[in-house]
Design a protein around this motif. Structure first.
Motif, PDB file in Angstrom:
ATOM      1  N   SER A   1      -3.644  -8.836  -0.467  1.00 57.37           N
ATOM      2  CA  SER A   1      -4.190  -7.574  -0.997  1.00 57.37           C
ATOM      3  C   SER A   1      -5.473  -7.202  -0.262  1.00 57.37           C
ATOM      4  O   SER A   1      -6.188  -8.074   0.238  1.00 57.37           O
ATOM      5  N   PHE A   2      -5.752  -5.913  -0.210  1.00 63.96           N
ATOM      6  CA  PHE A   2      -6.925  -5.419   0.526  1.00 63.96           C
ATOM      7  C   PHE A   2      -8.142  -5.492  -0.399  1.00 63.96           C
ATOM      8  O   PHE A   2      -8.730  -4.487  -0.762  1.00 63.96           O
ATOM      9  N   ASP A   3      -8.492  -6.725  -0.762  1.00 65.39           N
ATOM     10  CA  ASP A   3      -9.582  -6.946  -1.708  1.00 65.39           C
ATOM     11  C   ASP A   3     -10.912  -7.117  -0.968  1.00 65.39           C
ATOM     12  O   ASP A   3     -10.995  -6.930   0.255  1.00 65.39           O
TER      13      ASP A   3
ATOM     14  N   GLY B   1      -2.847  -4.482  20.918  1.00 62.95           N
ATOM     15  CA  GLY B   1      -2.951  -3.068  21.282  1.00 62.95           C
ATOM     16  C   GLY B   1      -3.782  -2.247  20.320  1.00 62.95           C
ATOM     17  O   GLY B   1      -3.931  -1.026  20.519  1.00 62.95           O
ATOM     18  N   TYR B   2      -4.350  -2.867  19.290  1.00 63.51           N
ATOM     19  CA  TYR B   2      -5.097  -2.100  18.276  1.00 63.51           C
ATOM     20  C   TYR B   2      -6.187  -1.230  18.906  1.00 63.51           C
ATOM     21  O   TYR B   2      -6.292  -0.037  18.604  1.00 63.51           O
ATOM     22  N   SER B   3      -6.989  -1.797  19.817  1.00 68.80           N
ATOM     23  CA  SER B   3      -8.103  -1.031  20.412  1.00 68.80           C
ATOM     24  C   SER B   3      -7.593   0.142  21.245  1.00 68.80           C
ATOM     25  O   SER B   3      -8.194   1.225  21.234  1.00 68.80           O
TER      26      SER B   3
ATOM     27  N   LEU C   1      -4.918   8.470   6.737  1.00 68.67           N
ATOM     28  CA  LEU C   1      -4.348   7.932   5.496  1.00 68.67           C
ATOM     29  C   LEU C   1      -4.251   6.406   5.573  1.00 68.67           C
ATOM     30  O   LEU C   1      -3.523   5.863   6.398  1.00 68.67           O
ATOM     31  N   GLY C   2      -4.993   5.728   4.719  1.00 69.48           N
ATOM     32  CA  GLY C   2      -5.113   4.266   4.786  1.00 69.48           C
ATOM     33  C   GLY C   2      -6.174   3.941   5.819  1.00 69.48           C
ATOM     34  O   GLY C   2      -5.936   3.230   6.784  1.00 69.48           O
ATOM     35  N   CYS C   3      -7.379   4.482   5.581  1.00 70.73           N
ATOM     36  CA  CYS C   3      -8.431   4.465   6.619  1.00 70.73           C
ATOM     37  C   CYS C   3      -9.130   3.118   6.750  1.00 70.73           C
ATOM     38  O   CYS C   3      -9.845   2.880   7.732  1.00 70.73           O
ATOM     39  N   SER C   4      -8.948   2.211   5.798  1.00 74.44           N
ATOM     40  CA  SER C   4      -9.625   0.894   5.797  1.00 74.44           C
ATOM     41  C   SER C   4     -11.119   1.058   6.051  1.00 74.44           C
ATOM     42  O   SER C   4     -11.792   1.765   5.307  1.00 74.44           O
ATOM     43  N   LEU C   5     -11.630   0.483   7.132  1.00 75.36           N
ATOM     44  CA  LEU C   5     -13.080   0.521   7.387  1.00 75.36           C
ATOM     45  C   LEU C   5     -13.516   1.758   8.177  1.00 75.36           C
ATOM     46  O   LEU C   5     -14.675   1.873   8.560  1.00 75.36           O
TER      47      LEU C   5
ATOM     48  N   VAL D   1      -8.667   8.517   3.492  1.00 75.99           N
ATOM     49  CA  VAL D   1      -8.203   8.062   2.176  1.00 75.99           C
ATOM     50  C   VAL D   1      -7.822   6.588   2.216  1.00 75.99           C
ATOM     51  O   VAL D   1      -7.147   6.140   3.148  1.00 75.99           O
ATOM     52  N   ASP D   2      -8.236   5.840   1.211  1.00 78.36           N
ATOM     53  CA  ASP D   2      -7.767   4.458   1.051  1.00 78.36           C
ATOM     54  C   ASP D   2      -7.808   4.113  -0.430  1.00 78.36           C
ATOM     55  O   ASP D   2      -8.696   4.560  -1.151  1.00 78.36           O
ATOM     56  N   SER D   3      -6.841   3.290  -0.874  1.00 82.38           N
ATOM     57  CA  SER D   3      -6.794   2.931  -2.299  1.00 82.38           C
ATOM     58  C   SER D   3      -7.626   1.698  -2.610  1.00 82.38           C
ATOM     59  O   SER D   3      -7.767   1.333  -3.776  1.00 82.38           O
ATOM     60  N   SER D   4      -8.171   1.043  -1.592  1.00 85.08           N
ATOM     61  CA  SER D   4      -8.997  -0.150  -1.828  1.00 85.08           C
ATOM     62  C   SER D   4     -10.473   0.243  -1.933  1.00 85.08           C
ATOM     63  O   SER D   4     -11.072   0.723  -0.966  1.00 85.08           O
TER      64      SER D   4
ATOM     65  N   CYS E   1      -8.176   6.742  -3.280  1.00 88.01           N
ATOM     66  CA  CYS E   1      -6.992   6.991  -4.116  1.00 88.01           C
ATOM     67  C   CYS E   1      -5.737   6.631  -3.353  1.00 88.01           C
ATOM     68  O   CYS E   1      -5.801   6.243  -2.183  1.00 88.01           O
ATOM     69  N   ASP E   2      -4.619   6.743  -4.026  1.00 88.23           N
ATOM     70  CA  ASP E   2      -3.331   6.449  -3.415  1.00 88.23           C
ATOM     71  C   ASP E   2      -2.939   7.623  -2.508  1.00 88.23           C
ATOM     72  O   ASP E   2      -3.045   8.779  -2.941  1.00 88.23           O
ATOM     73  N   ILE E   3      -2.479   7.324  -1.299  1.00 88.53           N
ATOM     74  CA  ILE E   3      -2.132   8.413  -0.372  1.00 88.53           C
ATOM     75  C   ILE E   3      -0.951   9.247  -0.886  1.00 88.53           C
ATOM     76  O   ILE E   3      -0.759  10.374  -0.476  1.00 88.53           O
ATOM     77  N   ARG E   4      -0.199   8.685  -1.833  1.00 92.45           N
ATOM     78  CA  ARG E   4       0.911   9.449  -2.422  1.00 92.45           C
ATOM     79  C   ARG E   4       0.398  10.582  -3.300  1.00 92.45           C
ATOM     80  O   ARG E   4       1.135  11.508  -3.618  1.00 92.45           O
TER      81      ARG E   4
ATOM     82  N   LEU F   1      -1.484   7.879  10.369  1.00 94.83           N
ATOM     83  CA  LEU F   1      -1.024   6.782   9.499  1.00 94.83           C
ATOM     84  C   LEU F   1      -1.038   5.554  10.395  1.00 94.83           C
ATOM     85  O   LEU F   1      -0.036   5.228  11.040  1.00 94.83           O
ATOM     86  N   ASN F   2      -2.197   4.910  10.513  1.00 95.56           N
ATOM     87  CA  ASN F   2      -2.329   3.795  11.454  1.00 95.56           C
ATOM     88  C   ASN F   2      -2.115   2.471  10.712  1.00 95.56           C
ATOM     89  O   ASN F   2      -3.030   1.924  10.115  1.00 95.56           O
ATOM     90  N   PHE F   3      -0.858   1.991  10.739  1.00 94.06           N
ATOM     91  CA  PHE F   3      -0.466   0.741  10.091  1.00 94.06           C
ATOM     92  C   PHE F   3      -0.625   0.800   8.567  1.00 94.06           C
ATOM     93  O   PHE F   3      -1.047  -0.170   7.947  1.00 94.06           O
ATOM     94  N   THR F   4      -0.267   1.937   7.986  1.00100.29           N
ATOM     95  CA  THR F   4      -0.366   2.102   6.527  1.00100.29           C
ATOM     96  C   THR F   4       1.006   2.264   5.875  1.00100.29           C
ATOM     97  O   THR F   4       1.241   1.716   4.792  1.00100.29           O
TER      98      THR F   4
END
Ligand SMILES: Nc1ncnc2c1ncn2[C@@H]1O[C@H](C[S@+](CC[C@H]([NH3+])C(=O)[O-])CC(=O)[O-])[C@@H](O)[C@H]1O
Ligand SMILES: O=C(O)C(=O)Cc1ccccc1
Length: 243
Positions: free
Chosen positions: A20-22, A39-41, A64-68, A89-92, A117-120, A132-135
């Motif tokens: 989980s993204f805790d 290849g992330y960079s 969407l799912g922006c993390s840091l 947006v990120d739900s964590s 919030c939830d991207i949905r 949507l980068n790995f989300t």
């Protein structure tokens, strides 16, 4: 600043909780993602290059799912027009808190709206670019189509969706080969066999990957007529869809 090292799965765990993204993951995420995704960079850099080309004045850009906020920062550095807006947006909650600090470490004329919030549940409108980068791989598979459809509907003509994902392969030999190359990449980045196997267990049923064919078909069904993969390293890919 050097990111804090990811040692989350370094010690043997009696019981492995679902990934989980805790707060613990958020605290080491910069290091984790760079050492885990080949290849992330390059992908982050290229998302910036695409922002330069695609983002139009007076439009919205979604991460969407922006993390840091790594992709958001790359987008913002490369947007040419001051009057566009990034919605990240990120739900964590833990990710959003750190993302807020990262974004505010740089000055820019492009406004960033950070939403936990939830991207949905996010409205997408007047968009010239969506990331949507790995989300998508973390979303319930039965909700993926509706999300891509919402993105298609919210994009302006000529707008772009960048979708990066870990891929699955129907060909068992190819699946095994690319997976073993990914594991070698993780070993080369200092992860032990224990770390690799415990994280793999934690990710089961949490990260469910699709084949390239499934992505292509879903994009087409949602209306995207222009779709291709623009980057692949082993079983990680980034795709582009233009409305
Ligand atoms: N339903 C959801 N709603 C909102 N956020 C979600 C949802 N499901 C997962 N997330 C969030 O999506 C992110 C996925 S990481 C993205 C990396 C980033 N894009 C980067 O470019 O560095 C990818 C990875 O860890 O492999 C996490 O922060 C989750 O909290
Ligand atoms: O680490 C892995 O094996 C992955 O597949 C990628 C990943 C990267 C960061 C968080 C979750 C999954």
């Amino acid at each position: 600043m050097t990111p804090k090292q990811d040692t989350i799965y370094a010690e043997p765990n009696q019981q492995i909780d679902k990934f989980s993204f805790d707060v613990n993951v958020a605290g080491v995420f910069d290091d984790m993602i760079k050492r885990s995704i080949p290849g992330y960079s390059t992908i982050i850099q290229t998302i910036g290059d695409m922002a330069y080309k695609f983002v139009k004045p007076e439009t919205n850009v979604y991460d969407l799912g922006c993390s840091l906020g790594t992709a958001t920062i790359s987008l913002r550095r490369n947007i040419q027009h001051p009057n566009s807006r990034i919605i990240a947006v990120d739900s964590s909650q833990s990710m959003i808190e750190r993302c807020y600090e990262n974004i505010n470490a740089y000055k820019s004329s492009t406004e960033v709206e950070l939403i936990c919030c939830d991207i949905r549940d996010v409205d997408i409108n007047n968009a010239s670019m969506v990331v949507l980068n790995f989300t998508l791989q973390f979303l319930d598979p039965s909700d993926r189509r509706a999300l891509i459809q919402k993105i298609y509907n919210g994009l302006n003509p000529g707008g772009v969706l960048v979708l990066s994902e870990k891929l699955k392969f129907n060909d068992e030999i190819i699946q095994q080969h690319l997976d073993s190359q990914h594991l070698d990449f993780k070993r080369a980045n200092g992860y032990s066999e224990l770390e690799i196997s415990q994280k793999r267990t934690a990710l089961e049923d949490v990260m469910r990957t699709d084949t390239l064919e499934t992505h292509q078909q879903r994009m087409n069904e949602c209306g995207f007529q222009h779709f291709n993969i623009w980057f692949q390293c082993f079983n990680f890919a980034s795709m582009v869809a233009i409305k």
